[in-house]
Structure formats: C-alpha cells, structure tokens
Enzyme design. Sequence first.
Site, PDB file in Angstrom:
ATOM      1  N   ASP A  28      -7.042   4.504   9.574  1.00 13.78           N
ATOM      2  CA  ASP A  28      -7.599   5.857   9.610  1.00 13.78           C
ATOM      3  C   ASP A  28      -7.223   6.555  10.915  1.00 13.78           C
ATOM      4  O   ASP A  28      -7.152   5.924  11.967  1.00 13.78           O
ATOM      5  CB  ASP A  28      -9.120   5.773   9.474  1.00 13.78           C
ATOM      6  N   HIS A  45       1.513  10.512   9.915  1.00 10.10           N
ATOM      7  CA  HIS A  45       1.795   9.468   8.926  1.00 10.10           C
ATOM      8  C   HIS A  45       3.017   8.641   9.331  1.00 10.10           C
ATOM      9  O   HIS A  45       3.045   7.427   9.147  1.00 10.10           O
ATOM     10  CB  HIS A  45       2.000  10.090   7.549  1.00 10.10           C
ATOM     11  N   LEU A 139       3.404 -14.807   5.740  1.00 13.90           N
ATOM     12  CA  LEU A 139       2.316 -13.826   5.648  1.00 13.90           C
ATOM     13  C   LEU A 139       2.439 -13.101   4.318  1.00 13.90           C
ATOM     14  O   LEU A 139       3.546 -12.753   3.905  1.00 13.90           O
ATOM     15  CB  LEU A 139       2.407 -12.807   6.799  1.00 13.90           C
TER      16      LEU A 139
END
Length: 255
Positions: A28, A45, A139
């Site tokens: 956020d 962004h 991962l």
Amino acid sequence: MSSLRSRPSPLAGQATAAAPRHVAVIMDGNGRWARARGKPIMAGHRAGAEAVRRCVKGAIENGVRYLTLYAFSSENWHRAAEEVSDLTSLLRFYLRHKVVELHEQKVRLDFIGDLSRFDRGLREEMERARALTAHNTRLTLILALSYGARNDVARAARDMALAAAKGEIDPASINETAFRAFLQTSPFPDPDLIVRTSGERRLSNFLLWESAYAELAFLDVMWPDFTEADFAALMADFAGRERRYGKRLAPDGAL
C-alpha cells in the site's frame, strides 16, 4: 506500529516464534508516494514494482518459503479506467520481461484471484510464467490479482455445495479442513505474518480465512520505499513474538 528499523532485538530467553514460512504483504502507498512527489500515479506503481524485487530478495535472504503479494484487489477494478489500464500494462510488461529473472533465482510464480477478468493475452502470459517456473523450489511467489477474500470464500462455499448436491462429498463430513480444500489458497500454507505498508491498519479483504492466526505488522513506510532492511527488521520482530494459537503460556513459556 511504526517502522521496525529502530526496534530493539528480542530479549534473551524470551519465548520466540520460528522464522515465518509464509509472509503475505499488502503493498500500500504507491499513489500517496507519487502525489507527495508531484508525480503521476503510474510513477508510484512503477516504483512499487521495483520494491517487489527488493521484497523477493529479502524473502530469499531470510529463508521465507512462500511470499504472497496483494498486487490487484477485486475492488481495484473500480479505479479510473486509465489507472487500471496502466496497472495491467505494467503487469504484462513484468510477466513478459522479468519472469526470467525470477526463474534464475529459482522462484516459482503462481497466482490467486478471479483471473478471468483479465484479457486472454494477459492470462496467457500468466500461464507461461507459471509453467516456466513450476519446478523451482527456493521461494514460491504468489500474486493475488483481481483477488478478494470474501469472494473466494463465497465461491468455495458454492463449489462445496455443488459437490455435496452431486453426492461427491458427505455434508456431515464438512469441517474446516474440508472447506479449506476449496479455497484458491489450498495448495499453500496459511501465512505466518501479514504485513501492510503505508500506515494503514486493516486487512482490506485479504486472506481473511487464512489469516486467522497470522501475526500482523503495520509499517509507516510507503510501499515504493520498502527495502531489504525493512524485510530483515520484520523478521527480527517476528522472532520475538509468542505464537500461542489461543493457548495460555505458563510463566516459563511452556504450554
């Protein structure tokens, strides 16, 4: 919780949690980061996408096995058409040009959410990325795209009801474990730690079922400013927490 960079180390002898196997992040602050600098939202962004790379690096360096990133919520479709277009274009660019980097790092890429809302070309990019990285084991990076937890729970309940109506499952056998198998997140362990940046302190329809016993951390840092040092500080903070799952600890730390 403010930034963890200045948090003290856990006290010696204190009962501590193991390193988190699964970390989930609500990324956020991209828009506020951009506005504070007089830049267009898209600049935030793009900077946030670079923070994703730092977050992945931090997860690998700290031995995290699963990392879920809330990249695009089901509510984000209600944003201005130009911003939605920019976000999907950015996603397309990274899927097309940056997945090889993840593959070289032995990262497996997967997705949750209502992917049917994206255009066919973007869905095909997702499938190519998923296929390329399918056998990587260092991962697992899970991108939540067009994702909403309430929608996933409702869809899972609907699918389970249909299975029961067809006689595929016995309604008397339905329990939490059986229900969880119908969630999109069923292939992955529940998150041990959920992080939100930008100072907001809510889950915003993210992993509501799966977060029942997750530890929560809220950082004042905007997502584009998130660094490997922030990730390491989160790991140190998590190591000092007591995870009791509703059980009472004796004074010596024993259950």
